[in-house]
Enzyme design. Sequence first.
Site, PDB file in Angstrom:
ATOM      1  N   ASP A  53       0.838  -1.209   0.000  1.00 52.19           N
ATOM      2  CA  ASP A  53       0.000   0.000   0.000  1.00 52.19           C
ATOM      3  C   ASP A  53       0.869   1.255   0.000  1.00 52.19           C
ATOM      4  O   ASP A  53       0.359   2.378  -0.014  1.00 52.19           O
ATOM      5  CB  ASP A  53      -1.014  -0.007   1.150  1.00 52.19           C
ATOM      6  N   SER A  54       2.214   1.057  -0.028  1.00 56.98           N
ATOM      7  CA  SER A  54       3.114   2.177  -0.310  1.00 56.98           C
ATOM      8  C   SER A  54       2.809   2.747  -1.690  1.00 56.98           C
ATOM      9  O   SER A  54       3.273   3.840  -2.025  1.00 56.98           O
ATOM     10  CB  SER A  54       4.581   1.733  -0.219  1.00 56.98           C
ATOM     11  N   ASP A  92      -1.124  -5.973  -0.135  1.00 56.95           N
ATOM     12  CA  ASP A  92      -1.541  -5.364   1.132  1.00 56.95           C
ATOM     13  C   ASP A  92      -3.048  -5.151   1.165  1.00 56.95           C
ATOM     14  O   ASP A  92      -3.632  -4.606   0.215  1.00 56.95           O
ATOM     15  CB  ASP A  92      -0.893  -3.984   1.288  1.00 56.95           C
ATOM     16  N   LYS A 122      -1.369  -9.342   2.799  1.00 57.29           N
ATOM     17  CA  LYS A 122      -0.591  -8.919   3.982  1.00 57.29           C
ATOM     18  C   LYS A 122      -1.438  -7.947   4.797  1.00 57.29           C
ATOM     19  O   LYS A 122      -2.116  -7.083   4.224  1.00 57.29           O
ATOM     20  CB  LYS A 122       0.726  -8.268   3.559  1.00 57.29           C
ATOM     21  N   GLU A 124      -1.362  -5.486   8.503  1.00 57.87           N
ATOM     22  CA  GLU A 124      -0.523  -4.884   9.546  1.00 57.87           C
ATOM     23  C   GLU A 124      -1.143  -5.091  10.925  1.00 57.87           C
ATOM     24  O   GLU A 124      -2.327  -4.793  11.126  1.00 57.87           O
ATOM     25  CB  GLU A 124      -0.375  -3.371   9.299  1.00 57.87           C
ATOM     26  N   GLU A 191       9.284  -4.289  10.304  1.00 57.91           N
ATOM     27  CA  GLU A 191       9.736  -3.004   9.759  1.00 57.91           C
ATOM     28  C   GLU A 191      10.345  -2.137  10.861  1.00 57.91           C
ATOM     29  O   GLU A 191       9.722  -1.891  11.897  1.00 57.91           O
ATOM     30  CB  GLU A 191       8.551  -2.283   9.093  1.00 57.91           C
TER      31      GLU A 191
HETATM   32  O1  KIV Z   1       3.593  -1.079   1.592  1.00 59.05           O
HETATM   33  C1  KIV Z   1       4.758  -1.510   1.532  1.00 59.05           C
HETATM   34  O2  KIV Z   1       5.511  -1.259   0.575  1.00 59.05           O
HETATM   35  C2  KIV Z   1       5.240  -2.321   2.634  1.00 59.05           C
HETATM   36  C3  KIV Z   1       6.708  -2.610   2.701  1.00 59.05           C
HETATM   37  C4  KIV Z   1       7.460  -1.392   3.083  1.00 59.05           C
HETATM   38  C5  KIV Z   1       7.012  -3.739   3.595  1.00 59.05           C
HETATM   39  O3  KIV Z   1       4.473  -2.728   3.462  1.00 59.05           O
END
Ligand code: KIV
Length: 273
Positions: A53-54, A92, A122, A124, A191
């Site tokens: 989600d980056s 994510d 994924k 969090e 992280e």
């Molecule tokens: O969203 C993302 O890119 C991430 C990584 C930094 C692990 O969760």
Amino acid sequence: MSSSISQAAGKITTHVLQRMKNNHEKIAVLTAYDYSMAKLLELAGVEVILVGDSAANIMAGYKTTLPITLDHMIYHATSVVAAVEKALVVVDLPFGTYQGNSKEALHSAIRIMKESGADAVKLEGGKEILESIDRILTAGIPVMGHLGLTPQSINKFGTYTVRAQDPIEADRLLHDALLLEKAGCFAIVLEKIPALLAKQVSETVKIPIIGIGAGGAVDGQVLVLHDMLGITQQFSPRYLRRYHDLSTEITQAVQHYIKDVKTRNFPNDNEQY
Ligand code: KIV
């Protein structure tokens, strides 16, 4: 260079990653959000592509990861999956699609799997999202955990500094990692936590630990592609190694193009019909 289990494998599965950990083979993970970049990562041989989600920061220019939606993530994931045959594609679940409501979490995860064709999701968090993780796992969807600095909780913590530096937070993180393992997660991202703690987690749990800013004693590493290629420039945490300065190269190439257009050097006789 890929190592032997990864090279010998066909499609990378969660089981291949587990075998890599058991065999002390490091796992290489990078983010991608689109077809073209994912194709290059696949060609280069990364084991896991994370549709993070980056994308909210890198693709959309948002200040945090919070605004990105499930529809956006499915769009990015679908583009990545179209480019990939071998790598495991993990997506994510975005902020607001799984916290506090396990039925909604399952619905979100199923949408990602069905509509994008990705291999895993994924999430969090630790104990507080265990019910959501449990429910997703019962549907047969592989789940990767994410502990330590969890950017979706930035408004709770207020900073992006190193997490779990005090013993109470470190204990909680180790406990969360054990809970995620027991629940059935196939791997955990850690992280921005102290390297010694990450080492302890990696030695305590049996599933692969993928670090970002968590030192070298874990089972694999992940970086945001645009950061490690030097496309982004403002973001410079200590853990980030830049493998290229693409920002300069792209700017220079575009300036060259502009000059050629203005001076009538482009197109030439061979570049027209
Ligand atoms: O969203 C993302 O890119 C991430 C990584 C930094 C692990 O969760």
